[in-house]
Structure formats: structure tokens, C-alpha cells
Design an enzyme around this catalytic site. Sequence first.
Site, PDB file in Angstrom:
ATOM      1  N   ASN A 135     -51.356  26.137 -72.356  1.00 53.71           N
ATOM      2  CA  ASN A 135     -51.897  27.001 -71.307  1.00 53.71           C
ATOM      3  C   ASN A 135     -50.780  27.941 -70.877  1.00 53.71           C
ATOM      4  OD1 ASN A 135     -53.001  28.202 -69.082  1.00 53.71           O
ATOM      5  ND2 ASN A 135     -53.223  26.320 -67.872  1.00 53.71           N
ATOM      6  N   HIS A 162     -59.113  24.452 -63.466  1.00 55.21           N
ATOM      7  CA  HIS A 162     -57.688  24.110 -63.411  1.00 55.21           C
ATOM      8  C   HIS A 162     -57.283  23.948 -61.949  1.00 55.21           C
ATOM      9  CE1 HIS A 162     -53.347  24.418 -63.745  1.00 55.21           C
ATOM     10  NE2 HIS A 162     -53.493  24.066 -65.003  1.00 55.21           N
ATOM     11  N   GLY A 197     -45.923  21.431 -63.413  1.00 55.11           N
ATOM     12  CA  GLY A 197     -44.810  22.346 -63.160  1.00 55.11           C
ATOM     13  C   GLY A 197     -43.693  21.744 -62.326  1.00 55.11           C
ATOM     14  N   SER A 201     -46.331  18.533 -66.953  1.00 57.62           N
ATOM     15  CA  SER A 201     -44.948  18.376 -67.427  1.00 57.62           C
ATOM     16  C   SER A 201     -44.840  17.641 -68.766  1.00 57.62           C
ATOM     17  CB  SER A 201     -44.087  17.696 -66.351  1.00 57.62           C
ATOM     18  OG  SER A 201     -44.063  18.490 -65.179  1.00 57.62           O
ATOM     19  N   GLY A 220     -45.623  24.885 -69.077  1.00 54.51           N
ATOM     20  CA  GLY A 220     -44.282  25.444 -69.312  1.00 54.51           C
ATOM     21  C   GLY A 220     -43.780  25.312 -70.737  1.00 54.51           C
TER      22      GLY A 220
HETATM   23  P1  13P Z   1     -46.846  22.123 -66.903  1.00 58.11           P
HETATM   24  O1  13P Z   1     -46.854  21.615 -68.308  1.00 58.11           O
HETATM   25  O2  13P Z   1     -45.992  23.355 -66.731  1.00 58.11           O
HETATM   26  O3  13P Z   1     -46.565  21.052 -65.902  1.00 58.11           O
HETATM   27  O4  13P Z   1     -48.338  22.644 -66.602  1.00 58.11           O
HETATM   28  C1  13P Z   1     -49.394  21.799 -66.867  1.00 58.11           C
HETATM   29  C2  13P Z   1     -50.645  22.565 -66.737  1.00 58.11           C
HETATM   30  O5  13P Z   1     -51.034  22.979 -65.661  1.00 58.11           O
HETATM   31  C3  13P Z   1     -51.406  22.848 -67.965  1.00 58.11           C
HETATM   32  O6  13P Z   1     -52.663  23.358 -67.685  1.00 58.11           O
END
Ligand code: 13P
Length: 255
Positions: free
Chosen positions: A13, A98, A176, A216, A238
Amino acid sequence: MTSPLRRPLIAGNWKMNLTLAQSVELAKAVKEGAASASGETAVAVAFTAIPVVAEVLRGSSVRLSGQDCHWEAQGAYTGEVSAEMLKDAGCQMVILGHSERRKLFGESDEQVNRKLGAALKAGLTPIVCVGETLDERETQKTWRVLETQIAGGLKGFAPADLSKIVIAYEPVWAIGTGKTATPAQAQEAHLFLRGQLKKLHGDAFAQGTRILYGGSVTAENVDSLMAQSDVDGALVGGASLKADAFKRIMAFKAP
Ligand code: 13P
């Protein structure tokens, strides 16, 4: 390891990131990585990048996804993009509900439910996201929140309509933050969610529906998450923006 009934899916994503040139570059790397992927791969890109990424991915097994859609097919909805438009631009999938949409844009289960109808009608595979906040986890509301989000989001559809649906468990406290759910926490929540799917539409439906983990996910922790029997893939934020990390995630190793 996931059941043979469910082909693993690793979805990146990209959120609101990357220029067109950067999107093309990353899409090329993902396409190249597909040769050594352990399951299916998808990328959810910004609306503006959909046509150029579709062009790069043409003829590859990597699926293209939108990050959201509106529930109407067309009309006076300034700023919105419909499921039909995503399909027309080259998408096969769409992320719905989301937590960033829920939290920052006030999206409700009812809206997710309407968007789900639009996505299915357009022939897109929906990835419906659910997950509790830190406060909800700490006050023992996790199961209630997940139950409500699943029941509300999937309300009114027959199992045949939902045969391709993908669920993503994304605990908000892990998104995140660098704070991943432990494999045991992920497995516990996925098992609970599978139970909710069973309650809604029976065991065959529950056993055949993929549940991804998001929050994460990294090249370092993907293998231990994918080793859990009810974790059928990952929704990666990320780390999906870094070609090498994402390629390693795509090539996860599970026993
Ligand atoms: P992160 O992998 O950055 O934590 O984000 C997860 C996410 O929201 C995927 O949709």
C-alpha cells in the site's frame, strides 16, 4: 503456513507517496521481483499513478489495486473516484475501510459496506480492512470492534458475492509505528476473524477467505508472521516503498 485453500497475497500500500516517475521505477522492481514471489503480489498505488503503473505491470502476475473508491458508479461527487473508474484504468483490486480513511476521513462501516457493493459490481477484488486502536485494545474492546467492523462491512451480501473478498487485519497501533503485532497476537486476531466469517457464512467460506496482516510488516518479521496458520498474507505500508525490502517480503519463507 496458510491453508492450501488460500493462496498467500502480499500487497503493498503505497499510500499518498511517489511521483509518477518513482511509481514507474518501483513498479518495475516489483514486476521483476514477481519471479521469485512466494504467492500472489499486488500494489495499491495513488489514483494518478494507476495508468502508468498498469502499463508497467501489463502481462505480469502483479495485481494493481486502488486505495479507496466511492460507492456510486458516477455522478456529482467532486473529488471522488468510482470502482468502475478504477477498473477502467487497469485495477483488479481495491482497498476499502483502511484505518486512515476511518480515522482521518470519518469513514463508517456503513460506507465501507456501500463501497464493497460498488467494488463487487465493478468486478474488483476488495481488500476490506479492520482493526482496533490502542485504546480499544487496552480496554479489552478488540473483539467487539472486530466483530462490529466485519458484521457492518460485510452486511447484506451472500457468500457467493464475497467469494473473492480479502480481509486485512490492521491493528491501528501497529500502523506506521514500527510496533508490529507479535506473530501470536496476529494469529489470535486472525483466528477470531475467521470465526466471525464462519458465523456469517459458514465454515467453507471462512476457510476459503484470505486474511492479511498489516502493521509495520518488514523484511525481517514477515517470515514469522507468515508462519502462522491463519495469516494468509500481508498488507505492507512503509516497507513497500523500498524495492529491496518489498521484494524480500514478496519472497517470504514460511515452513
Ligand atoms: P505500515 O506497514 O507502514 O505500518 O502500514 C501498514 C498499512 O497501513 C498498510 O495498509
